[in-house]
Design a protein around this motif. Structure first.
Motif, PDB file in Angstrom:
ATOM      1  N   VAL A 216       0.856  -1.195   0.000  1.00 35.19           N
ATOM      2  CA  VAL A 216       0.000   0.000   0.000  1.00 35.19           C
ATOM      3  C   VAL A 216       0.883   1.232   0.000  1.00 35.19           C
ATOM      4  O   VAL A 216       1.825   1.316   0.790  1.00 35.19           O
ATOM      5  CB  VAL A 216      -0.877   0.078   1.281  1.00 35.19           C
ATOM      6  CG1 VAL A 216      -1.971   1.132   1.106  1.00 35.19           C
ATOM      7  CG2 VAL A 216      -1.471  -1.257   1.631  1.00 35.19           C
ATOM      8  N   GLY A 217       0.549   2.201  -0.868  1.00 34.08           N
ATOM      9  CA  GLY A 217       1.315   3.457  -0.841  1.00 34.08           C
ATOM     10  C   GLY A 217       1.073   4.286  -2.087  1.00 34.08           C
ATOM     11  O   GLY A 217       0.477   3.814  -3.056  1.00 34.08           O
ATOM     12  N   THR A 218       1.550   5.507  -2.040  1.00 39.28           N
ATOM     13  CA  THR A 218       1.420   6.387  -3.214  1.00 39.28           C
ATOM     14  C   THR A 218       2.421   5.963  -4.289  1.00 39.28           C
ATOM     15  O   THR A 218       2.095   5.913  -5.478  1.00 39.28           O
ATOM     16  CB  THR A 218       1.684   7.849  -2.789  1.00 39.28           C
ATOM     17  OG1 THR A 218       0.789   8.166  -1.728  1.00 39.28           O
ATOM     18  CG2 THR A 218       1.460   8.800  -3.943  1.00 39.28           C
ATOM     19  N   PHE A 219       3.619   5.664  -3.874  1.00 44.42           N
ATOM     20  CA  PHE A 219       4.661   5.139  -4.770  1.00 44.42           C
ATOM     21  C   PHE A 219       4.914   6.037  -5.979  1.00 44.42           C
ATOM     22  O   PHE A 219       5.137   5.537  -7.087  1.00 44.42           O
ATOM     23  CB  PHE A 219       4.318   3.719  -5.254  1.00 44.42           C
ATOM     24  CG  PHE A 219       4.146   2.710  -4.147  1.00 44.42           C
ATOM     25  CD1 PHE A 219       5.137   2.501  -3.212  1.00 44.42           C
ATOM     26  CD2 PHE A 219       2.975   1.955  -4.037  1.00 44.42           C
ATOM     27  CE1 PHE A 219       4.987   1.572  -2.191  1.00 44.42           C
ATOM     28  CE2 PHE A 219       2.808   1.022  -3.019  1.00 44.42           C
ATOM     29  CZ  PHE A 219       3.814   0.831  -2.094  1.00 44.42           C
ATOM     30  N   ASP A 220       4.888   7.352  -5.798  1.00 43.44           N
ATOM     31  CA  ASP A 220       5.193   8.205  -6.951  1.00 43.44           C
ATOM     32  C   ASP A 220       6.682   8.097  -7.283  1.00 43.44           C
ATOM     33  O   ASP A 220       7.543   8.344  -6.445  1.00 43.44           O
ATOM     34  CB  ASP A 220       4.804   9.669  -6.679  1.00 43.44           C
ATOM     35  CG  ASP A 220       5.114  10.527  -7.897  1.00 43.44           C
ATOM     36  OD1 ASP A 220       5.006  10.010  -9.035  1.00 43.44           O
ATOM     37  OD2 ASP A 220       5.489  11.710  -7.731  1.00 43.44           O
TER      38      ASP A 220
ATOM     39  N   SER B  49      10.566  10.326  -2.770  1.00 40.25           N
ATOM     40  CA  SER B  49       9.989  11.008  -3.932  1.00 40.25           C
ATOM     41  C   SER B  49      10.306  12.498  -3.851  1.00 40.25           C
ATOM     42  O   SER B  49      10.614  13.140  -4.869  1.00 40.25           O
ATOM     43  CB  SER B  49       8.473  10.809  -3.974  1.00 40.25           C
ATOM     44  OG  SER B  49       8.144   9.444  -3.923  1.00 40.25           O
ATOM     45  N   THR B  50      10.253  13.058  -2.638  1.00 38.67           N
ATOM     46  CA  THR B  50      10.501  14.498  -2.458  1.00 38.67           C
ATOM     47  C   THR B  50      11.928  14.855  -2.880  1.00 38.67           C
ATOM     48  O   THR B  50      12.145  15.847  -3.589  1.00 38.67           O
ATOM     49  CB  THR B  50      10.290  14.870  -0.971  1.00 38.67           C
ATOM     50  OG1 THR B  50       8.991  14.416  -0.586  1.00 38.67           O
ATOM     51  CG2 THR B  50      10.403  16.358  -0.734  1.00 38.67           C
ATOM     52  N   LEU B  51      12.885  14.035  -2.463  1.00 39.92           N
ATOM     53  CA  LEU B  51      14.284  14.267  -2.823  1.00 39.92           C
ATOM     54  C   LEU B  51      14.455  14.198  -4.349  1.00 39.92           C
ATOM     55  O   LEU B  51      15.132  15.035  -4.958  1.00 39.92           O
ATOM     56  CB  LEU B  51      15.138  13.193  -2.137  1.00 39.92           C
ATOM     57  CG  LEU B  51      16.620  13.133  -2.467  1.00 39.92           C
ATOM     58  CD1 LEU B  51      17.328  14.369  -1.944  1.00 39.92           C
ATOM     59  CD2 LEU B  51      17.254  11.881  -1.844  1.00 39.92           C
TER      60      LEU B  51
HETATM   61  N1  LIG Z   1      13.792   4.894   0.958  1.00 38.15           N
HETATM   62  C1  LIG Z   1      12.780   4.110   1.283  1.00 38.15           C
HETATM   63  N2  LIG Z   1      13.013   2.869   1.782  1.00 38.15           N
HETATM   64  C2  LIG Z   1      12.010   2.055   2.126  1.00 38.15           C
HETATM   65  N3  LIG Z   1      10.719   2.386   2.014  1.00 38.15           N
HETATM   66  C3  LIG Z   1      10.415   3.596   1.538  1.00 38.15           C
HETATM   67  C4  LIG Z   1      11.429   4.516   1.136  1.00 38.15           C
HETATM   68  N4  LIG Z   1      10.814   5.642   0.691  1.00 38.15           N
HETATM   69  C5  LIG Z   1       9.500   5.439   0.814  1.00 38.15           C
HETATM   70  N5  LIG Z   1       9.250   4.222   1.327  1.00 38.15           N
HETATM   71  C6  LIG Z   1       7.956   3.636   1.628  1.00 38.15           C
HETATM   72  O1  LIG Z   1       7.171   3.581   0.456  1.00 38.15           O
HETATM   73  C7  LIG Z   1       5.795   3.715   0.801  1.00 38.15           C
HETATM   74  C8  LIG Z   1       5.171   4.779  -0.037  1.00 38.15           C
HETATM   75  O2  LIG Z   1       5.741   5.995   0.383  1.00 38.15           O
HETATM   76  P1  LIG Z   1       5.544   7.337  -0.376  1.00 38.15           P
HETATM   77  O3  LIG Z   1       4.789   7.094  -1.620  1.00 38.15           O
HETATM   78  O4  LIG Z   1       5.098   8.367   0.579  1.00 38.15           O
HETATM   79  O5  LIG Z   1       7.078   7.606  -0.823  1.00 38.15           O
HETATM   80  P2  LIG Z   1       8.143   8.623  -0.322  1.00 38.15           P
HETATM   81  O6  LIG Z   1       9.350   8.435  -1.160  1.00 38.15           O
HETATM   82  O7  LIG Z   1       8.330   8.502   1.162  1.00 38.15           O
HETATM   83  O8  LIG Z   1       7.426   9.988  -0.706  1.00 38.15           O
HETATM   84  P3  LIG Z   1       7.538  11.439  -0.070  1.00 38.15           P
HETATM   85  O9  LIG Z   1       8.918  11.926  -0.342  1.00 38.15           O
HETATM   86  O10 LIG Z   1       6.488  12.202  -0.834  1.00 38.15           O
HETATM   87  O11 LIG Z   1       7.252  11.283   1.387  1.00 38.15           O
HETATM   88  C9  LIG Z   1       5.747   4.047   2.289  1.00 38.15           C
HETATM   89  O12 LIG Z   1       5.378   2.875   2.973  1.00 38.15           O
HETATM   90  C10 LIG Z   1       7.165   4.466   2.607  1.00 38.15           C
HETATM   91  O13 LIG Z   1       7.524   4.170   3.929  1.00 38.15           O
END
Ligand SMILES: Nc1ncnc2c1ncn2[C@@H]1O[C@H](COP(=O)(O)OP(=O)(O)OP(=O)(O)O)[C@@H](O)[C@H]1O
Ligand SMILES: Cc1cc2nc3c(=O)[nH]c(=O)nc-3n(C[C@H](O)[C@H](O)[C@H](O)COP(=O)(O)O)c2cc1C
Length: 320
Positions: free
Chosen positions: A21-25, A165-167
């Protein structure tokens, strides 16, 4: 891979679902680790690997002023997720109703009653439900109640930075395509249908296939070395993102000059991978000065093609 947009469309013939589950952009390297685990689990259990995600970013509903442009529009996200071996993707519309749902109700309604999840995988900072109150710990407790297993993937770092995703959006906005590709695990890509332009390119010696610049285009105007994936072939490309100020400035477009292909491309679907930013777009005093500059862009791009890590456009990954 089956793609549905409404969870209500889900049939009953999905054995033992393992769900991410997640946005996964961006479907970056952290996201991919989560998706790989779900696929692995589904294969072990002869179950179904499911991704429950959203067609657009949830912030477009929760707080539109903070909603970011998407790194991966839905069609690209779908292809990357399919290439990982996922069986079913639910690309739901995020609604105000969903935003107001408590973590407990979200799990009960979607993961348990609708999906019948046997296993759930999320990342270390997963937040869900009303006011983002749900966390991996909350999910673990609810999993014990509803008998599904949970795997929480710890933060994946690359080059000493936790991937997010933000980075990646910030790197793309700064034109740092190379570092963005390190975190994405592939070059940044867009996709579109080739449109008609002003037909000036042929006269310049550099005919271009034009794609519209969508609101999600994250990179700044400028000239780029890229690769175009077209009709199952990967072709070197010189790309201009901008409005052609030399000719008075027009709507922002993505103009793609393919170095090895000379054919009519109107209407074709083109997936464009951006490898490196070469320079700013500028206004030139004459078309011939622009042409000379593009000749030199081409030489610079040759060095980029030679140095860029190889990648597989079908698997959406950099090759080791
Ligand atoms: N570097 C990472 N390692 C492991 N899991 C990750 C990582 N980045 C994100 N996730 C996980 O992926 C899922 C979806 O997260 P999300 O789509 O918010 O990505 P994000 O890269 O964290 O985005 P944002 O930078 O917008 O917060 C979440 O469960 C998050 O914990
Ligand atoms: C590699 C490349 C670099 C370009 N750089 C510039 C530029 O710096 N300034 C500019 O005004 N136009 C630039 N252009 C855009 C050309 O002006 C444009 O391709 C040409 O006007 C053809 O437009 P058309 O596709 O509408 O026929 C560039 C195009 C390419 C392919």
């Amino acid at each position: 891979m089956i793609v549905i947009e409404q969870i209500e469309e889900l049939g009953d013939d999905y054995p033992s679902p393992a769900v991410a589950v997640g946005t996964f952009d961006g479907v970056h390297r952290g996201h991919r680790e989560i998706l790989k685990r779900v696929v692995q689990r589904a294969r072990q259990e002869e179950g179904t690997a499911v991704v429950f995600t959203f067609a657009r970013h949830p912030l477009e509903v929760v707080d539109p002023s903070k909603a970011p442009p998407l790194i991966t529009p839905l069609s690209i996200k779908r292809d990357i997720i399919a290439a990982l071996g996922v069986d079913l993707m639910i690309a739901a519309t995020f609604t105000p109703g969903l935003a107001a749902t408590s973590p407990r109700d979200f799990v009960k309604t979607y993961l348990v009653d609708r999906l019948r999840a046997r296993f759930v995988c999320v990342g270390y900072d997963f937040a869900f439900g009303n006011a983002r109150a749900g966390s991996p710990e909350v999910l673990r407790k609810l999993g014990e109640e509803h008998q599904f297993g949970l795997d929480v993937v710890s933060a994946m770092a690359v080059d000493g930075q936790v991937v997010s995703s933000t980075l990646i959006r910030a790197l793309l906005a700064a034109g740092d395509l190379r570092q963005a590709a390190r975190y994405l695990g592939r070059p940044y890509a867009i996709r579109g249908h080739v449109e008609h332009g002003a037909e000036r390119g042929k006269g310049l010696g550099y005919p271009t296939a034009n794609l519209p610049a969508t609101a999600d285009l994250l990179i700044p105007d400028g000239v780029y070395g890229g690769q175009a994936w077209l009709k199952q072939g990967l072709h070197k490309a010189l790309v201009n993102v901008g409005s052609a100020p030399t000719f008075g400035g027009e709507a922002r477009r993505v103009e793609v000059h393919l170095l090895e292909v000379e054919e009519e491309l109107y209407g074709e679907t083109l997936t464009l991978f951006f490898l490196e930013r070469l320079r700013d777009e500028r206004r030139f005093e004459s078309p011939s000065l622009l042409r000379q500059q593009i000749d030199s862009d081409k030489r610079q791009a040759d060095a980029v093609f030679a140095a860029f890590p190889r990648f597989s456009p079908e698997d959406w990954t950099l090759l080791p």
